[in-house]
Design a protein around this motif. Structure first.
Motif, PDB file in Angstrom:
ATOM      1  N   LYS A  69      -8.781   3.665  54.844  1.00 50.51           N
ATOM      2  CA  LYS A  69      -9.514   3.643  56.113  1.00 50.51           C
ATOM      3  C   LYS A  69     -10.830   2.898  55.929  1.00 50.51           C
ATOM      4  O   LYS A  69     -11.503   3.044  54.901  1.00 50.51           O
ATOM      5  CB  LYS A  69      -9.796   5.067  56.589  1.00 50.51           C
ATOM      6  N   GLN A 123     -12.309   4.382  52.452  1.00 48.48           N
ATOM      7  CA  GLN A 123     -11.854   5.669  51.937  1.00 48.48           C
ATOM      8  C   GLN A 123     -10.345   5.625  51.734  1.00 48.48           C
ATOM      9  O   GLN A 123      -9.604   5.189  52.631  1.00 48.48           O
ATOM     10  CB  GLN A 123     -12.224   6.773  52.935  1.00 48.48           C
ATOM     11  N   THR A 125      -6.844   7.847  50.737  1.00 46.86           N
ATOM     12  CA  THR A 125      -6.289   9.193  50.694  1.00 46.86           C
ATOM     13  C   THR A 125      -4.852   9.118  50.205  1.00 46.86           C
ATOM     14  O   THR A 125      -4.045   8.365  50.762  1.00 46.86           O
ATOM     15  CB  THR A 125      -6.325   9.854  52.083  1.00 46.86           C
ATOM     16  N   ALA A 140      -6.942  15.757  49.827  1.00 44.04           N
ATOM     17  CA  ALA A 140      -8.062  15.684  50.768  1.00 44.04           C
ATOM     18  C   ALA A 140      -8.827  16.992  50.721  1.00 44.04           C
ATOM     19  O   ALA A 140      -8.242  18.067  50.594  1.00 44.04           O
ATOM     20  CB  ALA A 140      -7.562  15.425  52.190  1.00 44.04           C
ATOM     21  N   ARG A 145      -9.006  15.333  57.384  1.00 41.81           N
ATOM     22  CA  ARG A 145      -8.639  14.102  56.665  1.00 41.81           C
ATOM     23  C   ARG A 145      -7.144  14.100  56.349  1.00 41.81           C
ATOM     24  O   ARG A 145      -6.482  13.060  56.455  1.00 41.81           O
ATOM     25  CB  ARG A 145      -9.473  13.990  55.397  1.00 41.81           C
ATOM     26  N   ASP A 148      -5.156  13.381  59.529  1.00 47.12           N
ATOM     27  CA  ASP A 148      -5.226  11.969  59.906  1.00 47.12           C
ATOM     28  C   ASP A 148      -4.123  11.183  59.189  1.00 47.12           C
ATOM     29  O   ASP A 148      -3.464  10.323  59.781  1.00 47.12           O
ATOM     30  CB  ASP A 148      -6.594  11.380  59.558  1.00 47.12           C
TER      31      ASP A 148
END
Length: 302
Positions: A69, A123, A125, A140, A145, A148
Motif C-alpha cells: 500500500k 506498507q 502486509t 498485521a 489492516r 483491508d
C-alpha cells in the motif's frame, strides 16, 4: 520469513482455489504507484520482492501472499491551515461568509495542488493461507489492516468465506483462570507481561511488564474482579507471544534454536533461504495454532 503478528481467520468452507488460478486472479490487481493526483494505492506484489516474480509463494501446501500500500502523506493540520487562510482571504474580499460547500471545494483544490509534492508512505502486509488446516493468517498488528488485505483478496478472487477465529469460552475468562491458578496448560508457560481490565464499564486498566505475574500485587487485582485481556505466553520453548482477548497474536518471537535450523542454507541464495524459512515457520505455527485453540477450550462452532 518470520511473522511478527497473527490475525487468524477460519474458512467457513474449504479453500479450493488452485495456486495457478490464484496467481492469475491476483495478477489482475497488482500494486502500482500513486499517480500525481492519487492519495492511495493498494495491490499485490511478489512476496520475494525483487528476487521473485510470482505473486504467490508456495512451500508444500502453504501459500504466502503480500499486499503493498502507498499512502500520500498530507498532514491534516497543514491542509486546515491553508484552507482557513484562503477562506479568510476570500471572505474579506467578498464581504460575506463562505458556505460549507464552498469551503469543501477550496479544500479539494488545495489537496489537488499538494498531492504531487506529498511524501509517500509504503506498507507491506503478508498473508499465509493454510488450505489443509482451513485458515488464513495475516501478519498485521490491527484487525483493520488485516481486513483491508482480506477485502483486496476477496475482490481478487470473487469470494472469501472467512470469519475471525473465535473460542467457545471467551479467551479473557480462560486466561484469567490460568493466571489465578498460576499455571498454563501443558506445553504453555506464563511469561512476564499482562494487561488486566475491570469488568465494570468504567473500571480501570492495569498493565504490568517484566513483572512476576504470580505476585501478591497481581492477585489483588484478580480478586478485585479484573480480567486478563492480554497475556505473555511461551509455547514449547519455541514461540513467545502476547495473546489478546480478541485472539490476535502479537510480538511473535521464535527461539534462536529454531532460527538456526536453516543455517545450512546459504544466505547468498536469498530465494532458497526465504523458501526454507517460510517452510520452517509455517510448519512450526501449524503445530502451535491447534495447540493454542485446544488449550483455550476449542473453537466456537458456526
Amino acid at each position: 520469513m518470520w511473522f511478527k503478528n497473527l490475525q487468524i481467520y477460519r474458512f467457513t468452507r474449504p479453500f479450493d482455489v488452485s495456486v495457478e488460478d490464484l496467481e492469475k486472479q491476483l495478477e489482475a490487481l497488482p500494486f502500482t504507484p500513486c499517480g500525481s493526483q492519487e492519495q492511495s494505492k493498494f495491490g499485490w506484489v511478489a512476496p520475494l520482492g525483487k528476487q521473485g516474480q510470482a505473486i504467490t509463494h508456495v512451500a508444500g501446501e502453504q501459500i504466502l501472499l503480500c499486499a503493498k500500500k502507498e499512502d500520500k502523506m498530507l498532514p491534516g493540520s497543514v491542509i486546515n491551515d491553508m484552507v482557513a487562510e484562503k477562506v479568510e482571504t476570500i471572505e474579506l474580499e467578498q464581504g460575506r461568509a463562505l458556505k460549507k460547500k464552498e469551503k469543501d471545494a477550496i479544500k479539494e483544490e488545495i489537496i489537488v495542488d499538494l498531492l504531487p509534492r506529498a511524501f509517500s508512505r509504503f506498507q507491506q502486509t503478508f498473508a499465509w493461507i493454510n488450505p489443509q488446516d482451513g485458515f488464513i493468517a495475516v501478519d498485521a498488528s490491527s484487525a483493520k489492516r488485516a481486513e483491508d488485505l482480506l477485502a483486496l483478496l476477496r475482490k481478487s478472487i470473487g469470494s472469501l468465506p472467512v470469519v475471525p477465529l473465535a473460542m467457545t469460552t471467551p479467551p479473557e475468562l480462560t486466561l484469567t483462570e490460568w493466571l489465578k491458578d498460576g499455571t498454563a496448560p501443558a506445553g504453555f508457560a506464563l511469561e512476564d507481561e499482562v494487561e488486566l481490565r475491570s469488568a465494570l464499564e468504567h473500571g480501570g486498566i492495569i498493565r504490568a511488564k517484566q513483572h512476576d505475574l504470580l505476585s501478591e500485587e497481581i492477585k489483588v487485582h484478580l480478586e478485585a474482579d479484573k480480567l486478563v485481556t492480554k497475556l505473555a505466553l511461551n509455547w514449547a520453548e519455541t514461540v513467545s507471544f502476547i495473546l489478546s482477548d480478541d485472539m490476535s497474536i502479537k510480538r511473535l518471537k521464535f527461539s534462536e534454536e529454531l532460527r538456526e535450523e536453516n543455517d545450512d542454507v546459504t544466505s547468498e541464495d536469498a530465494v532458497a533461504r526465504f523458501d526454507a524459512d517460510f517452510a520452517l515457520v509455517t510448519g512450526e505455527l501449524s503445530r502451535f495454532i491447534p495447540d493454542l485453540i485446544a488449550a483455550l477450550g476449542g473453537e466456537e462452532q458456526r
